[in-house]
Write an enzyme that holds these catalytic residues in place. Structure first.
Site, mmCIF file in Angstrom:
data_model
loop_
_atom_site.group_PDB
_atom_site.id
_atom_site.type_symbol
_atom_site.label_atom_id
_atom_site.label_comp_id
_atom_site.label_asym_id
_atom_site.label_seq_id
_atom_site.Cartn_x
_atom_site.Cartn_y
_atom_site.Cartn_z
ATOM 1 N N TYR A 154 0.858 -1.177 0.000
ATOM 2 C CA TYR A 154 0.000 0.000 0.000
ATOM 3 C C TYR A 154 0.897 1.230 0.000
ATOM 4 O O TYR A 154 1.518 1.558 1.009
ATOM 5 C CB TYR A 154 -0.904 -0.043 1.238
ATOM 6 C CG TYR A 154 -1.965 1.024 1.350
ATOM 7 C CD1 TYR A 154 -2.242 1.916 0.321
ATOM 8 C CD2 TYR A 154 -2.719 1.125 2.518
ATOM 9 C CE1 TYR A 154 -3.222 2.884 0.442
ATOM 10 C CE2 TYR A 154 -3.709 2.076 2.657
ATOM 11 C CZ TYR A 154 -3.954 2.960 1.617
ATOM 12 O OH TYR A 154 -4.924 3.907 1.757
ATOM 13 N N LYS A 194 -1.618 -1.448 -3.990
ATOM 14 C CA LYS A 194 -2.666 -0.428 -3.974
ATOM 15 C C LYS A 194 -1.952 0.901 -4.120
ATOM 16 O O LYS A 194 -1.197 1.319 -3.236
ATOM 17 C CB LYS A 194 -3.484 -0.463 -2.689
ATOM 18 C CG LYS A 194 -4.567 0.629 -2.665
ATOM 19 C CD LYS A 194 -5.302 0.724 -1.344
ATOM 20 C CE LYS A 194 -6.269 1.913 -1.377
ATOM 21 N NZ LYS A 194 -6.951 2.110 -0.077
#
Length: 301
Positions: free
Chosen positions: A142, A170
């Site tokens: 992330y 992400k």
């Protein structure tokens, strides 16, 4: 490094960064979480990300995080992939959370770069490797430097791409070139973490999106990618453009997306509840704007 064909999205294409419902007193609302999760999956979400930024992970306990995974798994069964946010600034604690999420029934992990201490890239790489080695679940890196204070630099992602349990990213880096550099050289699944990038990243080989806006408009977020997959690129662009005013209202109003998502869900009589301090609820004017843009989206769909 040679180009590797992109694999099928490991967790589906349309993932919702689900809010964590709380009761009026601020307690974890597991019944509300079950109802919201079932609603989102029925409306087209192929995966749910729990205890991420939108899920207020910094203010939920370890026990609450595990209970949330268990409750949502009970509600959706195998109809959707479940990813658990487990990232912290503490590597051993992150490994503990990863193992607890695996035990609770998660399908994968969302692991943010360690924040506050601002480690250099070799330490960030070692952090992710230790987490990936410490459990049996696949994970998404992330990358959200606006919150963590550090990038996961493309060169670091390229090195991590060889780990068998690191399957994707992400991406909230706002570095579109960096994302394309990694996409061109690995098989990692790139998920747009900023709703304004959902179509753009998908069009250059991204896997899909982890959407905050999907809390309120899951069918409309999915419609963008469905149109693109059907070969209707002009229709996909129109669908993304129709979503843009709501994206702006939810994500660019000066308030965290958690605050605006919960305000809109509450106005729509869907489970959400209050935000936990230090966040504060949206004011009446913000709620009116959110409802106006939501109703306009429905009217033009």
């Amino acid at each position: 490094m040679t180009t590797t064909p992109a694999a099928s999205p490991p967790f589906g294409r349309v993932l919702c960064a689900m809010v964590t419902p709380f009761t009026a007193s601020g307690a974890l609302d597991l019944d509300g979480a079950r109802r919201l999760a079932a609603h989102l999956v029925a409306e087209g979400c192929e995966g749910l990300v729990l205890s991420g930024t939108t899920g207020e992970a910094p203010t939920t306990s370890d026990a609450e995080k595990s209970a949330l995974v268990e409750a949502v798994r009970e509600a959706v069964g195998d109809r959707a992939a479940l990813l658990a946010g487990v990232g912290t600034f503490d590597t051993p604690h992150t490994v503990q959370l990863a193992r607890a999420a695996e035990k609770a029934g998660a399908d994968g992990l969302l692991v943010v770069a360690p924040y506050y201490s601002r480690p250099p890239q070799d330490a960030i790489e070692a952090h992710f490797r230790q987490v990936a080695d410490g459990c049996g679940l696949p994970l998404l890196l992330y990358d959200i430097p606006a919150r963590t204070g550090v990038r996961i630099e493309p060169e670091t992602v390229l090195r991590l791409a060889g780990h068998p349990r690191i399957v994707g990213v992400k991406d909230c880096s706002h570095d579109f070139l960096g994302a394309q550099q990694v996409l061109a050289r690995t098989g990692l699944a790139y998920y747009a973490g900023c709703d304004e990038h959902n179509l753009a990243l998908y069009a250059v080989g991204g896997a899909g999106c982890v959407s905050t806006v999907a809390n309120a408009a899951p069918r409309h977020v999915r419609a963008v990618l469905d149109a693109f997959d059907a070969g209707d690129t002009a229709g996909a662009a129109r669908a993304q453009q129709r979503l843009t005013p709501l994206i702006e209202a939810m994500m660019a109003s000066g308030l965290p997306g958690t605050v605006t998502a919960k305000a809109l869900l509450t106005a729509l009589a869907l489970p959400a509840g209050p935000v936990r301090p230090p966040l504060r609820p949206a004011g009446p004017g913000t709620v009116r704007t959110l409802l106006t843009e939501y109703e306009r989206l429905l009217a033009h769909s």
